[in-house]
Design a protein around this motif. Sequence first.
Motif, PDB file in Angstrom:
ATOM      1  N   CYS A 185       0.828  -1.206   0.000  1.00 34.41           N
ATOM      2  CA  CYS A 185       0.000   0.000   0.000  1.00 34.41           C
ATOM      3  C   CYS A 185       0.864   1.259   0.000  1.00 34.41           C
ATOM      4  O   CYS A 185       1.760   1.412   0.832  1.00 34.41           O
ATOM      5  N   ARG A 186       0.572   2.171  -0.933  1.00 31.13           N
ATOM      6  CA  ARG A 186       1.261   3.462  -1.005  1.00 31.13           C
ATOM      7  C   ARG A 186       0.329   4.638  -0.736  1.00 31.13           C
ATOM      8  O   ARG A 186       0.778   5.721  -0.379  1.00 31.13           O
ATOM      9  N   ILE A 187      -0.967   4.410  -0.954  1.00 34.06           N
ATOM     10  CA  ILE A 187      -1.948   5.493  -0.871  1.00 34.06           C
ATOM     11  C   ILE A 187      -3.109   5.049   0.008  1.00 34.06           C
ATOM     12  O   ILE A 187      -3.615   3.936  -0.137  1.00 34.06           O
ATOM     13  N   ILE A 188      -3.530   5.915   0.911  1.00 36.42           N
ATOM     14  CA  ILE A 188      -4.701   5.662   1.750  1.00 36.42           C
ATOM     15  C   ILE A 188      -5.870   6.488   1.215  1.00 36.42           C
ATOM     16  O   ILE A 188      -5.756   7.704   1.040  1.00 36.42           O
ATOM     17  N   SER A 189      -6.982   5.818   0.932  1.00 36.54           N
ATOM     18  CA  SER A 189      -8.227   6.510   0.592  1.00 36.54           C
ATOM     19  C   SER A 189      -9.002   6.694   1.891  1.00 36.54           C
ATOM     20  O   SER A 189      -9.473   5.711   2.477  1.00 36.54           O
ATOM     21  N   LEU A 190      -9.127   7.935   2.335  1.00 38.98           N
ATOM     22  CA  LEU A 190      -9.764   8.209   3.627  1.00 38.98           C
ATOM     23  C   LEU A 190     -11.177   8.720   3.415  1.00 38.98           C
ATOM     24  O   LEU A 190     -11.394   9.740   2.759  1.00 38.98           O
ATOM     25  N   PHE A 191     -12.140   8.006   3.998  1.00 44.25           N
ATOM     26  CA  PHE A 191     -13.540   8.372   3.915  1.00 44.25           C
ATOM     27  C   PHE A 191     -14.043   8.765   5.312  1.00 44.25           C
ATOM     28  O   PHE A 191     -13.275   8.819   6.264  1.00 44.25           O
ATOM     29  N   TYR A 196     -10.532   4.266  -9.505  1.00 46.06           N
ATOM     30  CA  TYR A 196      -9.298   3.467  -9.484  1.00 46.06           C
ATOM     31  C   TYR A 196      -8.971   2.942 -10.875  1.00 46.06           C
ATOM     32  O   TYR A 196      -7.812   2.934 -11.294  1.00 46.06           O
ATOM     33  N   ALA A 197     -10.011   2.479 -11.590  1.00 44.52           N
ATOM     34  CA  ALA A 197      -9.786   1.959 -12.934  1.00 44.52           C
ATOM     35  C   ALA A 197      -9.299   3.055 -13.875  1.00 44.52           C
ATOM     36  O   ALA A 197      -8.392   2.848 -14.686  1.00 44.52           O
ATOM     37  N   HIS A 198      -9.892   4.236 -13.752  1.00 41.94           N
ATOM     38  CA  HIS A 198      -9.539   5.335 -14.646  1.00 41.94           C
ATOM     39  C   HIS A 198      -8.081   5.758 -14.486  1.00 41.94           C
ATOM     40  O   HIS A 198      -7.398   6.028 -15.478  1.00 41.94           O
ATOM     41  N   VAL A 199      -7.604   5.836 -13.242  1.00 44.70           N
ATOM     42  CA  VAL A 199      -6.217   6.275 -13.020  1.00 44.70           C
ATOM     43  C   VAL A 199      -5.235   5.108 -13.086  1.00 44.70           C
ATOM     44  O   VAL A 199      -4.026   5.308 -13.012  1.00 44.70           O
ATOM     45  N   GLY A 200      -5.758   3.879 -13.207  1.00 45.79           N
ATOM     46  CA  GLY A 200      -4.882   2.714 -13.304  1.00 45.79           C
ATOM     47  C   GLY A 200      -4.244   2.321 -11.991  1.00 45.79           C
ATOM     48  O   GLY A 200      -3.098   1.868 -11.955  1.00 45.79           O
ATOM     49  N   LEU A 201      -4.991   2.474 -10.905  1.00 50.04           N
ATOM     50  CA  LEU A 201      -4.463   2.180  -9.570  1.00 50.04           C
ATOM     51  C   LEU A 201      -4.873   0.772  -9.152  1.00 50.04           C
ATOM     52  O   LEU A 201      -6.056   0.475  -8.989  1.00 50.04           O
ATOM     53  N   ARG A 202      -3.896  -0.091  -8.968  1.00 56.81           N
ATOM     54  CA  ARG A 202      -4.165  -1.477  -8.571  1.00 56.81           C
ATOM     55  C   ARG A 202      -4.535  -1.537  -7.081  1.00 56.81           C
ATOM     56  O   ARG A 202      -4.029  -0.746  -6.276  1.00 56.81           O
ATOM     57  N   PRO A 203      -5.379  -2.491  -6.678  1.00 53.06           N
ATOM     58  CA  PRO A 203      -5.838  -2.553  -5.284  1.00 53.06           C
ATOM     59  C   PRO A 203      -4.728  -2.760  -4.272  1.00 53.06           C
ATOM     60  O   PRO A 203      -4.846  -2.307  -3.131  1.00 53.06           O
ATOM     61  N   GLU A 204      -3.637  -3.429  -4.654  1.00 55.23           N
ATOM     62  CA  GLU A 204      -2.553  -3.635  -3.685  1.00 55.23           C
ATOM     63  C   GLU A 204      -1.811  -2.353  -3.341  1.00 55.23           C
ATOM     64  O   GLU A 204      -1.100  -2.295  -2.344  1.00 55.23           O
ATOM     65  N   HIS A 205      -2.005  -1.303  -4.142  1.00 54.89           N
ATOM     66  CA  HIS A 205      -1.286  -0.047  -3.905  1.00 54.89           C
ATOM     67  C   HIS A 205      -2.122   0.996  -3.172  1.00 54.89           C
ATOM     68  O   HIS A 205      -1.639   2.106  -2.918  1.00 54.89           O
ATOM     69  N   VAL A 206      -3.355   0.662  -2.850  1.00 56.35           N
ATOM     70  CA  VAL A 206      -4.235   1.600  -2.155  1.00 56.35           C
ATOM     71  C   VAL A 206      -5.002   0.850  -1.080  1.00 56.35           C
ATOM     72  O   VAL A 206      -5.192  -0.374  -1.180  1.00 56.35           O
ATOM     73  N   MET A 207      -5.409   1.563  -0.035  1.00 55.75           N
ATOM     74  CA  MET A 207      -6.206   0.908   0.998  1.00 55.75           C
ATOM     75  C   MET A 207      -7.202   1.911   1.583  1.00 55.75           C
ATOM     76  O   MET A 207      -6.839   3.055   1.865  1.00 55.75           O
ATOM     77  N   PRO A 208      -8.455   1.492   1.750  1.00 57.35           N
ATOM     78  CA  PRO A 208      -9.452   2.387   2.332  1.00 57.35           C
ATOM     79  C   PRO A 208      -9.398   2.390   3.859  1.00 57.35           C
ATOM     80  O   PRO A 208      -9.029   1.399   4.495  1.00 57.35           O
ATOM     81  N   TRP A 209      -9.777   3.519   4.424  1.00 57.49           N
ATOM     82  CA  TRP A 209      -9.938   3.648   5.877  1.00 57.49           C
ATOM     83  C   TRP A 209     -10.956   4.733   6.128  1.00 57.49           C
ATOM     84  O   TRP A 209     -11.235   5.563   5.258  1.00 57.49           O
ATOM     85  N   ASN A 210     -11.537   4.743   7.348  1.00 57.23           N
ATOM     86  CA  ASN A 210     -12.539   5.740   7.705  1.00 57.23           C
ATOM     87  C   ASN A 210     -12.067   6.610   8.860  1.00 57.23           C
ATOM     88  O   ASN A 210     -11.409   6.120   9.787  1.00 57.23           O
ATOM     89  N   VAL A 211     -12.416   7.889   8.783  1.00 58.44           N
ATOM     90  CA  VAL A 211     -12.124   8.816   9.877  1.00 58.44           C
ATOM     91  C   VAL A 211     -12.629   8.242  11.194  1.00 58.44           C
ATOM     92  O   VAL A 211     -11.923   8.232  12.206  1.00 58.44           O
ATOM     93  N   TYR A 212     -13.863   7.775  11.183  1.00 54.14           N
ATOM     94  CA  TYR A 212     -14.462   7.110  12.351  1.00 54.14           C
ATOM     95  C   TYR A 212     -14.766   5.686  11.919  1.00 54.14           C
ATOM     96  O   TYR A 212     -15.712   5.455  11.165  1.00 54.14           O
ATOM     97  N   PRO A 213     -13.955   4.708  12.330  1.00 54.12           N
ATOM     98  CA  PRO A 213     -14.048   3.359  11.756  1.00 54.12           C
ATOM     99  C   PRO A 213     -15.271   2.555  12.162  1.00 54.12           C
ATOM    100  O   PRO A 213     -15.592   1.568  11.511  1.00 54.12           O
ATOM    101  N   TRP A 214     -15.966   2.949  13.219  1.00 54.81           N
ATOM    102  CA  TRP A 214     -17.103   2.177  13.716  1.00 54.81           C
ATOM    103  C   TRP A 214     -18.394   2.573  13.012  1.00 54.81           C
ATOM    104  O   TRP A 214     -18.555   3.685  12.527  1.00 54.81           O
ATOM    105  N   TYR A 215     -19.363   1.657  13.003  1.00 55.35           N
ATOM    106  CA  TYR A 215     -20.653   1.913  12.377  1.00 55.35           C
ATOM    107  C   TYR A 215     -21.444   2.973  13.140  1.00 55.35           C
ATOM    108  O   TYR A 215     -21.716   2.825  14.327  1.00 55.35           O
ATOM    109  N   VAL A 216     -21.823   4.044  12.469  1.00 58.88           N
ATOM    110  CA  VAL A 216     -22.716   5.058  13.058  1.00 58.88           C
ATOM    111  C   VAL A 216     -23.730   5.560  12.036  1.00 58.88           C
ATOM    112  O   VAL A 216     -24.546   6.422  12.349  1.00 58.88           O
ATOM    113  N   TYR A 217     -23.685   5.017  10.809  1.00 59.18           N
ATOM    114  CA  TYR A 217     -24.487   5.587   9.725  1.00 59.18           C
ATOM    115  C   TYR A 217     -25.973   5.622  10.052  1.00 59.18           C
ATOM    116  O   TYR A 217     -26.642   6.646   9.858  1.00 59.18           O
ATOM    117  N   ASP A 218     -26.507   4.530  10.544  1.00 60.28           N
ATOM    118  CA  ASP A 218     -27.946   4.469  10.807  1.00 60.28           C
ATOM    119  C   ASP A 218     -28.356   5.399  11.941  1.00 60.28           C
ATOM    120  O   ASP A 218     -29.493   5.872  11.984  1.00 60.28           O
TER     121      ASP A 218
END
Length: 210
Positions: free
Chosen positions: A49-55, A83-105
């Motif tokens: 992983c080189r890039i973190i996608s932060l949501f 990701y497909a458009h920029v040609g970013l493979r999944p092994e080079h990026v990883m998602p994470w959340n500002v608040y990792p626990w479920y609170v959406y509902d």
Amino acid sequence: MADNIHREQQWERRYAPNIEEVNRFCDTLKTQKSRELPYVDPIHDSDDCRIISLFSNPGSGVESGFLSSENDDSSAARMAEIYAHVGLRPEHVMPWNVYPWYVYDEQKGKLDREQINEGLKPLLKFVQRVPRASAIVAHGADAHKMTRALTKAAIPTIRRRGFKFYEVRATSDRAFIGSADKQEVWLQGIYGAYGDAMSRAGIAQLKYTG
């Protein structure tokens, strides 16, 4: 992830060597608050992983139990296209959340200042588990607040690894309400952020076939 067999296969691989440390950390966070949170899809790789996608926080599309661009909601589909458009493979990026626990509902996806602050320590511990990452692409206002907090705190690990932060649009349908021209501008901003982060990390782009 709508396919039951595929989802079960990913579940069985949640502690695969390429993602085990990250998902064991998710177990720790779950225990600490006695509150559920999703694992990271094992298509990602903590060593590469080189890039973190932060949501912001786990949204309505994570019934699969994973943070994944393969989830069956419009936000995940938009990220998969990005990701497909920029040609970013999944092994080079990883998602994470500002608040990792479920609170959406409970909060319709909105975070308060206390939750953003609470998410800082887990984010820093997550960063330790992706030792080659040097960029965070922050999607949406909550993620922007987090990266600004990181900048203000001048955390040695972040400074030593030369992290660069990018503030871009969230990928939800609500964030993309607007004319086709505006949506294209937003997408181009996201493409540019990932493209720059990939260039800094020396990541070769896959050829886009979309």
